[in-house]
Design an enzyme around this catalytic site. Structure first.
Site, short mmCIF file in Angstrom:
data_model
loop_
_atom_site.label_atom_id
_atom_site.label_comp_id
_atom_site.label_asym_id
_atom_site.label_seq_id
_atom_site.Cartn_x
_atom_site.Cartn_y
_atom_site.Cartn_z
N LYS A 166 0.84 -1.20 0.00
CA LYS A 166 0.00 0.00 0.00
C LYS A 166 0.87 1.24 0.00
CE LYS A 166 -1.66 1.55 4.15
NZ LYS A 166 -1.41 2.95 4.49
N ASN A 167 1.85 1.26 0.91
CA ASN A 167 2.60 2.50 1.12
C ASN A 167 3.61 2.79 0.02
OD1 ASN A 167 1.11 3.06 3.32
ND2 ASN A 167 2.61 2.37 4.83
N ARG A 220 -4.07 10.35 4.49
CA ARG A 220 -2.82 11.06 4.70
C ARG A 220 -1.92 11.09 3.45
NH1 ARG A 220 0.40 14.12 8.37
NH2 ARG A 220 2.53 13.67 7.85
N ARG A 224 1.13 14.08 13.67
CA ARG A 224 1.51 14.04 12.26
C ARG A 224 1.60 15.41 11.57
NH1 ARG A 224 -1.28 8.84 9.55
NH2 ARG A 224 0.70 8.69 8.49
N ASP A 227 5.72 19.82 8.91
CA ASP A 227 6.78 20.84 8.87
C ASP A 227 8.00 20.42 8.04
OD1 ASP A 227 6.98 19.00 11.16
OD2 ASP A 227 8.87 20.01 11.53
N ASP A 271 4.31 0.08 11.98
CA ASP A 271 3.09 -0.47 11.38
C ASP A 271 2.85 -1.92 11.78
OD1 ASP A 271 2.72 1.97 10.22
OD2 ASP A 271 3.35 1.37 8.22
N ARG A 316 -8.82 -0.38 4.27
CA ARG A 316 -7.92 0.62 3.68
C ARG A 316 -6.59 0.01 3.26
NH1 ARG A 316 -7.22 5.97 7.05
NH2 ARG A 316 -5.78 6.14 5.32
C1 EPZ Z 1 4.28 6.59 6.41
O1 EPZ Z 1 3.59 7.66 7.02
C2 EPZ Z 1 3.28 5.49 6.28
N1 EPZ Z 1 2.15 5.95 5.50
C3 EPZ Z 1 2.81 5.03 7.64
O2 EPZ Z 1 1.98 3.90 7.45
C4 EPZ Z 1 4.01 4.61 8.48
O3 EPZ Z 1 3.56 4.29 9.77
C5 EPZ Z 1 5.03 5.74 8.53
O4 EPZ Z 1 5.39 6.15 7.18
C6 EPZ Z 1 6.30 5.35 9.28
O5 EPZ Z 1 6.86 4.22 8.70
C7 EPZ Z 1 2.22 5.97 4.18
O6 EPZ Z 1 3.23 5.63 3.59
C8 EPZ Z 1 1.00 6.40 3.45
P1 EPZ Z 1 6.51 9.82 8.61
P2 EPZ Z 1 4.24 9.13 7.06
O7 EPZ Z 1 6.45 11.11 7.85
O8 EPZ Z 1 4.96 9.36 5.79
C9 EPZ Z 1 6.68 12.90 12.24
C10 EPZ Z 1 0.13 2.50 7.87
O9 EPZ Z 1 -0.46 1.98 8.85
N2 EPZ Z 1 6.71 13.97 11.21
O10 EPZ Z 1 7.73 9.00 8.50
O11 EPZ Z 1 3.17 10.05 7.44
C11 EPZ Z 1 5.31 12.26 12.29
O12 EPZ Z 1 4.42 13.03 13.07
C12 EPZ Z 1 0.63 3.91 7.95
O13 EPZ Z 1 0.27 1.92 6.78
C13 EPZ Z 1 6.89 15.28 11.59
O14 EPZ Z 1 7.05 15.59 12.78
O15 EPZ Z 1 5.26 8.93 8.24
C14 EPZ Z 1 5.63 10.91 12.88
O16 EPZ Z 1 5.69 11.01 14.28
C15 EPZ Z 1 0.23 4.69 9.07
N3 EPZ Z 1 6.90 16.25 10.63
C16 EPZ Z 1 7.02 10.60 12.34
O17 EPZ Z 1 7.56 11.86 11.88
C17 EPZ Z 1 6.73 15.96 9.31
O18 EPZ Z 1 6.76 16.90 8.47
C18 EPZ Z 1 7.01 9.61 11.16
O19 EPZ Z 1 6.22 10.13 10.12
C19 EPZ Z 1 6.56 14.62 8.92
C20 EPZ Z 1 6.56 13.64 9.89
#
Ligand code: EPZ
Length: 416
Positions: free
Chosen positions: A22-23, A91, A120, A123, A303, A395
């Site tokens: 998916k991702n 998202r 999430r 920034d 995940d 999803r």
């Molecule tokens: C991706 O989300 C995946 N989603 C998530 O999968 C997965 O859990 C995550 O990566 C971590 O592996 C998709 O690919 C669609 P991140 P993403 O940006 O890209 C913080 C699932 O169940 N952060 O690496 O949103 C954020 O808040 C899902 O399949 C900031 O602070 O993850 C989080 O705490 C859910 N500022 C951490 O980083 C930002 O600008 C990781 O987020 C961006 C992120």
């Protein structure tokens, strides 16, 4: 909408073939917005997030046809605005920012929604675009980014965000000059998007390491591509075998992508056999407890956190799981405890006392992976469970009830 009815305590055995991730699929779909002509994506899972993303692309003028795991996209005319309702429901739709900014010089996106697992913020994405010359305006719940032409930049992320790495990679493919992303995410899905974009004519190297370098080009074409196997879907089925005392094989996977999970399962006493494109597990006489913390790849995947907590209910002793990626990913634990699990979540960790016999209960899934954990708990529980909120599970898991039935479970879907 609807619910799953699960008759638990059936031992699962057999082989299950794993879909594309998916991702990755969602990001490849938006990356196609940078190109010209028509694309064929293979191994695309039939899940509602893919349908939602198809809706986003159609609203942007892309012709989309999806059947039997094959997705065809024609991106000859890309224009218009991202549909607010669809963006808010998923998202991953924030990933249209990079490609649209690069292609159209302007993009307007509603603050995205998605699973309720933490704050999430965006920034890291937005600071990256700004370093590449974009101006960002926040109008209420909408981001408006503008840049006549992005330029390359040397960008150091404060955290290796998956989404920000992908967004900046996509934006940089057609920027003027070179972009370097330092402290980039290293997930297998990042390598997939690099390979896909390079197939379109981009010049990217370094994906899978913390430093990714992108040389901007003036235009990109089209390519055909097969999506990397879903390591989280694979992990979830491996746990379905183990939580029911069974044994079985996930086929069509890249075993090395499962290493952090397989190491944990071996430490719990499970038999693990690794083939070229498949992984098998065998249940031990009893499961050992564990201590693990989630982290960015190659760390233990967040995940898989809810699903291994479900498994921990069947391990003899105290397991401790620390969640270090998201700040609110324990919502499902209350539901698991309705089955009889002894779970104590605090702000960043969950303590599970096992092994506890589980008994069927009425459960509500509140997010995708939490929903998968409830399914695992229900499979191990004596008697019947109902799981509402299956739209969250749909999803990210294709026809979960049918695939579990093929492995010997008794699960049916009741549509309201
Ligand atoms: C991706 O989300 C995946 N989603 C998530 O999968 C997965 O859990 C995550 O990566 C971590 O592996 C998709 O690919 C669609 P991140 P993403 O940006 O890209 C913080 C699932 O169940 N952060 O690496 O949103 C954020 O808040 C899902 O399949 C900031 O602070 O993850 C989080 O705490 C859910 N500022 C951490 O980083 C930002 O600008 C990781 O987020 C961006 C992120």
């Amino acid at each position: 909408m609807g619910k799953f009815l699960v008759e638990g305590r059936r031992t699962l055995c057999g082989r299950v073939s794993i879909n594309g991730a998916k991702n990755s699929a969602l990001k490849l779909m938006v990356a196609a917005l940078l190109g010209q002509g028509s694309f064929k994506l293979k191994n695309v899972p039939s899940i509602t997030d893919v349908e939602t993303m198809a809706g986003v692309l159609r609203a942007l003028g892309v012709h989309v046809h999806f059947a039997s795991g094959h997705l065809q996209l024609d991106v000859s005319s890309v224009q218009g605005q991202t549909p607010e309702a669809l963006v808010k429901s998923m998202r991953a739709s924030v990933q249209v920012m990079g490609p649209l900014l690069a292609r159209l010089g302007r993009v307007e996106v509603a603050r995205p929604g998605g699973c309720n697992i933490g704050s999430r913020p965006l920034d890291i994405h937005l600071a990256g675009f700004e370093q590449m010359g974009a101006t960002i305006e926040v109008r209420g719940d909408t981001f408006v980014a503008r840049a006549p032409r992005l330029h390359g930049a040397d960008i150091t992320f404060r955290y290796p965000s998956v989404g920000a790495t992908e967004n900046i990679m996509m934006a940089a493919t057609m920027a003027k000059g070179e972009t370097i992303i330092r402290n980039a995410a290293r997930e297998p899905e990042i390598i997939d998007i690099q390979d896909f974009l390079n197939g379109m004519g981009a010049k990217i190297k370094g994906a899978g390491t913390p430093v990714i370098t992108i040389q901007g080009v003036t235009e990109l074409g089209a390519t055909d591509f097969s999506v990397v196997p879903d390591r989280i879907e694979a992990g979830t089925y491996l746990l379905a075998f183990l939580i029911t005392g069974g044994s079985g094989t996930v086929e069509g996977v890249v075993p090395e992508h499962l290493t952090p999970l397989l190491d944990l399962l071996e430490s719990m006493g499970a038999g693990v056999e690794i083939g070229e494109r498949e992984v098998s597990v065998v249940s031990p006489a009893h499961l050992e407890p564990f201590k693990v913390a989630t982290g960015p790849y190659p760390g233990f995947p967040t995940d898989m956190q809810p699903q291994v907590v479900a498994l921990a209910t069947q391990a003899r002793g105290r397991s401790v799981l620390t969640e270090a990626v998201f700040d609110r990913r324990f919502g499902y634990t209350l539901e698991l405890s309705k089955l009889g699990a002894r779970i104590r979540p605090n702000t960043s960790a969950v303590i599970v006392e096992g092994a506890t016999p589980l008994y069927g209960a009425n459960l509500v899934a509140g997010d995708l992976r939490g929903g998968a954990a409830l399914m695992l708990g229900a499979l191990a529980a004596e008697g019947q469970s109902t799981i509402c909120g299956v739209e969250h599970i749909d999803r990210g898991y294709e026809a979960m009830e049918k695939r579990l039935e093929d492995l010997g479970a008794k699960v049916s879907r009741v549509v309201d």
